[in-house]
Structure formats: structure tokens, C-alpha cells
Write a protein that holds these residues in place. Sequence first.
Motif, PDB file in Angstrom:
ATOM      1  N   SER A   9      65.749  67.115  22.453  1.00 11.81           N
ATOM      2  CA  SER A   9      64.831  66.448  22.545  1.00 11.81           C
ATOM      3  C   SER A   9      63.552  66.821  22.892  1.00 11.81           C
ATOM      4  O   SER A   9      63.454  67.930  23.670  1.00 11.81           O
ATOM      5  N   SER A  10      62.841  66.197  22.480  1.00 11.47           N
ATOM      6  CA  SER A  10      61.214  66.824  22.218  1.00 11.47           C
ATOM      7  C   SER A  10      60.126  66.941  23.767  1.00 11.47           C
ATOM      8  O   SER A  10      59.518  67.414  23.842  1.00 11.47           O
ATOM      9  N   ALA A  11      61.281  65.512  24.351  1.00  9.12           N
ATOM     10  CA  ALA A  11      60.155  65.416  25.821  1.00  9.12           C
ATOM     11  C   ALA A  11      61.674  66.587  26.693  1.00  9.12           C
ATOM     12  O   ALA A  11      59.963  66.937  28.066  1.00  9.12           O
ATOM     13  N   ARG A  14      59.353  69.947  26.155  1.00 10.52           N
ATOM     14  CA  ARG A  14      58.159  70.218  26.657  1.00 10.52           C
ATOM     15  C   ARG A  14      58.683  70.783  28.331  1.00 10.52           C
ATOM     16  O   ARG A  14      57.850  71.624  28.799  1.00 10.52           O
ATOM     17  N   PHE A  33      73.407  63.256  23.309  1.00 14.83           N
ATOM     18  CA  PHE A  33      72.702  61.766  22.510  1.00 14.83           C
ATOM     19  C   PHE A  33      74.012  61.261  21.504  1.00 14.83           C
ATOM     20  O   PHE A  33      74.285  59.380  22.218  1.00 14.83           O
ATOM     21  N   HIS A  38      73.644  59.899  28.318  1.00  6.87           N
ATOM     22  CA  HIS A  38      72.656  60.034  28.882  1.00  6.87           C
ATOM     23  C   HIS A  38      72.000  57.782  29.248  1.00  6.87           C
ATOM     24  O   HIS A  38      70.982  57.563  30.098  1.00  6.87           O
ATOM     25  N   ARG A  39      73.039  57.401  29.163  1.00  8.61           N
ATOM     26  CA  ARG A  39      73.621  56.011  29.007  1.00  8.61           C
ATOM     27  C   ARG A  39      74.654  55.736  30.346  1.00  8.61           C
ATOM     28  O   ARG A  39      74.873  54.634  30.604  1.00  8.61           O
ATOM     29  N   LEU A  51      66.248  58.407  30.033  1.00  7.50           N
ATOM     30  CA  LEU A  51      66.138  59.199  29.117  1.00  7.50           C
ATOM     31  C   LEU A  51      66.224  60.692  29.379  1.00  7.50           C
ATOM     32  O   LEU A  51      65.792  60.694  30.770  1.00  7.50           O
ATOM     33  N   ILE A  52      65.694  61.516  28.909  1.00  8.79           N
ATOM     34  CA  ILE A  52      65.951  62.725  28.674  1.00  8.79           C
ATOM     35  C   ILE A  52      64.656  63.732  28.633  1.00  8.79           C
ATOM     36  O   ILE A  52      63.651  62.726  27.378  1.00  8.79           O
ATOM     37  N   PRO A  53      63.598  63.710  29.549  1.00  8.90           N
ATOM     38  CA  PRO A  53      64.158  64.794  30.707  1.00  8.90           C
ATOM     39  C   PRO A  53      64.139  64.375  31.263  1.00  8.90           C
ATOM     40  O   PRO A  53      63.858  63.282  31.823  1.00  8.90           O
ATOM     41  N   GLN A  64      60.883  61.712  33.139  1.00  8.48           N
ATOM     42  CA  GLN A  64      59.073  61.701  32.784  1.00  8.48           C
ATOM     43  C   GLN A  64      58.411  62.820  32.280  1.00  8.48           C
ATOM     44  O   GLN A  64      58.350  63.192  33.537  1.00  8.48           O
ATOM     45  N   SER A  65      58.352  63.669  31.213  1.00  6.86           N
ATOM     46  CA  SER A  65      57.992  64.477  30.967  1.00  6.86           C
ATOM     47  C   SER A  65      56.593  65.392  31.575  1.00  6.86           C
ATOM     48  O   SER A  65      56.227  66.574  31.839  1.00  6.86           O
ATOM     49  N   HIS A 104      54.793  60.006  20.058  1.00  5.02           N
ATOM     50  CA  HIS A 104      56.127  60.444  20.274  1.00  5.02           C
ATOM     51  C   HIS A 104      57.172  58.647  20.593  1.00  5.02           C
ATOM     52  O   HIS A 104      58.320  58.733  19.853  1.00  5.02           O
ATOM     53  N   ASN A 108      60.965  57.496  18.739  1.00  4.48           N
ATOM     54  CA  ASN A 108      62.837  57.576  20.021  1.00  4.48           C
ATOM     55  C   ASN A 108      63.454  57.464  19.111  1.00  4.48           C
ATOM     56  O   ASN A 108      63.633  57.016  18.726  1.00  4.48           O
ATOM     57  N   LEU A 109      64.771  58.240  19.685  1.00  6.21           N
ATOM     58  CA  LEU A 109      65.943  57.914  18.839  1.00  6.21           C
ATOM     59  C   LEU A 109      66.038  56.748  18.767  1.00  6.21           C
ATOM     60  O   LEU A 109      66.592  55.736  18.135  1.00  6.21           O
ATOM     61  N   ARG A 110      65.468  56.015  20.312  1.00  3.10           N
ATOM     62  CA  ARG A 110      66.242  53.926  20.531  1.00  3.10           C
ATOM     63  C   ARG A 110      64.997  53.516  19.287  1.00  3.10           C
ATOM     64  O   ARG A 110      65.829  52.217  19.241  1.00  3.10           O
TER      65      ARG A 110
HETATM   66  N1  LIG Z   1      58.051  59.512  28.370  1.00  2.00           N
HETATM   67  C1  LIG Z   1      59.526  59.703  28.493  1.00  2.00           C
HETATM   68  C2  LIG Z   1      59.962  60.018  27.078  1.00  2.00           C
HETATM   69  C3  LIG Z   1      61.877  60.143  27.313  1.00  2.00           C
HETATM   70  C4  LIG Z   1      62.361  59.862  25.791  1.00  2.00           C
HETATM   71  O1  LIG Z   1      62.254  59.290  24.685  1.00  2.00           O
HETATM   72  N2  LIG Z   1      63.682  61.254  25.969  1.00  2.00           N
HETATM   73  C5  LIG Z   1      64.008  60.413  24.599  1.00  2.00           C
HETATM   74  C6  LIG Z   1      64.585  62.150  23.592  1.00  2.00           C
HETATM   75  S1  LIG Z   1      62.664  63.030  23.179  1.00  2.00           S
HETATM   76  C7  LIG Z   1      65.592  60.297  24.890  1.00  2.00           C
HETATM   77  O2  LIG Z   1      66.027  60.417  25.950  1.00  2.00           O
HETATM   78  N3  LIG Z   1      65.684  59.352  23.954  1.00  2.00           N
HETATM   79  C8  LIG Z   1      67.127  58.990  23.939  1.00  2.00           C
HETATM   80  C9  LIG Z   1      67.200  57.312  23.575  1.00  2.00           C
HETATM   81  O3  LIG Z   1      66.128  57.595  22.503  1.00  2.00           O
HETATM   82  O4  LIG Z   1      68.388  56.899  22.979  1.00  2.00           O
HETATM   83  C10 LIG Z   1      58.599  61.596  28.300  1.00  2.00           C
HETATM   84  O5  LIG Z   1      57.705  61.704  27.948  1.00  2.00           O
HETATM   85  O6  LIG Z   1      60.160  61.542  29.318  1.00  2.00           O
END
Ligand SMILES: N[C@@H](CCC(=O)N[C@@H](CS)C(=O)NCC(=O)O)C(=O)O
Length: 212
Positions: A9-11, A14, A33, A38-39, A51-53, A64-65, A104, A108-110
Motif C-alpha cells: 500500500s503506497s498510502a 507514506r 488485500f 481490510h473489508r 482503507l489502509i493505512p 487517511q495518510s 493515487h 487504487n486497487l478498488r
Molecule cells: N486517501 C487515502 C487512500 C487510502 C487508500 O486508498 N489505501 C489503499 C492502499 S494504497 C487501500 O486501502 N486500498 C484498498 C482497496 O482499494 O480496496 C489515504 O491517503 O490514506
Amino acid sequence: MKLYTFFRSSAAFRARIALNLKGVTFESVPKVFARQEHRTEEYLEVNPQGLIPALDVDGAVISQSLAIIEYLDDTHPTPPFLPSDPLGRARVRSMAQAIACDIHPLNNLRVLNYLRGTFKQDEHAVNTWYRHWITEGFRGLEVEARRYSSAQRYLYADSVSMADICFLPQLFNARRFETDLSPFPTLVAIGAHLESQPDFAAARPEVQPDAT
Ligand SMILES: N[C@@H](CCC(=O)N[C@@H](CS)C(=O)NCC(=O)O)C(=O)O
């Protein structure tokens, strides 16, 4: 502190950089994931955004990162993640948001899974989409880095900021999806410097305990 994280996870990357830079010891709680961890109801209780983190500070959870980064900056002032002057602060926030709010979320994955599932796009199309949004975002960031970076070590002036914290993970993603980085020499130079810094290096996906 406890960081809900996933190595790729790039967030979360960060948040790990920010914690390392501030010298904060934290426990990693990985959520996989591929297993939709995470669900789960349990995690949605922790972070209803799913969402992570998420950062747990003595039972108080921050999602929210960018909010996590600013919280750490408010509570641990050294090194500062924002310059002291209002214009500098606005410029750093602008570069951080160009990554975290404009590039980003589209990759995102979703979002990628929605393209694959609902819109029946194959991997070639999904990867083209991914690279497109990185290239779009990096185009402006390259020009801003040329304007504002003093020594091609950091995105803004010559000290670390929240823009750098957002940038290195995005550069990792760009490389992972084989994005052509030749139009972005300033960004590549800054990325090389950031990667050489121990607090950034220790946050890399491949050295996380949950890396597979
Ligand atoms: N805006 C959020 C974005 C968080 C986010 O999108 N995290 C991704 C991983 S980088 C996630 O949890 N994705 C899970 C998904 O898309 O199902 C932040 O900055 O924390």
C-alpha cells in the motif's frame, strides 16, 4: 502506536516514512488485500473508511495518510514536514495533494478491480490506465520540482517535506507498472536521493515483515 498497514500500500508507505522520520516506534498490523482483510467487520470497526493505512494512538484511530502525516507533524515537530512560511506550506501541500488526491485515487486497487470486473478491461488496458494517470500527474510535478527544488534532493527547497513523503511511494508504483520515467529527470534524481535516506529506505514495501 499501531499502524494498520499492507506492505504494498503506497498510502501506508507514506505513513511508515512519516513515522520513521519522526523517530516514532510503532507496531505494524498487516491487513492482506488479497484476503479482503481490510473489508472485515472487525477492521471496519477500526477504520469505517475501509482503507489502509490507519494509525491507532492509544485507542484513538486516525485514517487517511495525509491526516496521519499532519498529526505526526503536530505532535512531533522535528523534523518539520512543512516549511515555516505560508507560501512554502501551500506549495508543499499542493505537491503532496497532486499525488495523494489526483494521481493515487485513480490507480487504487478498488478502481482497478472495478475496471477489470464491471468494465471487463484486460490487464493491458488496466496497466495503460495506471501509467496514464501517473504520467499526467508527474508532468506537472516535474516542472514544479525544477522550480522549487534547490539541489534535486527534495521536492521543495532542500529539506524533507510531506511532498517527499507522498512522492517516493508514487515513484515506486510508477516503476512497478513500468511507467516511462525518461521525461521526468528531476523527479528521478530526487527519488534516488530519497531512496538513499534510511528513514525512507526502511519504509520500502519489500522490507516490510508482511512482504511476500
Ligand atoms: N486517501 C487515502 C487512500 C487510502 C487508500 O486508498 N489505501 C489503499 C492502499 S494504497 C487501500 O486501502 N486500498 C484498498 C482497496 O482499494 O480496496 C489515504 O491517503 O490514506
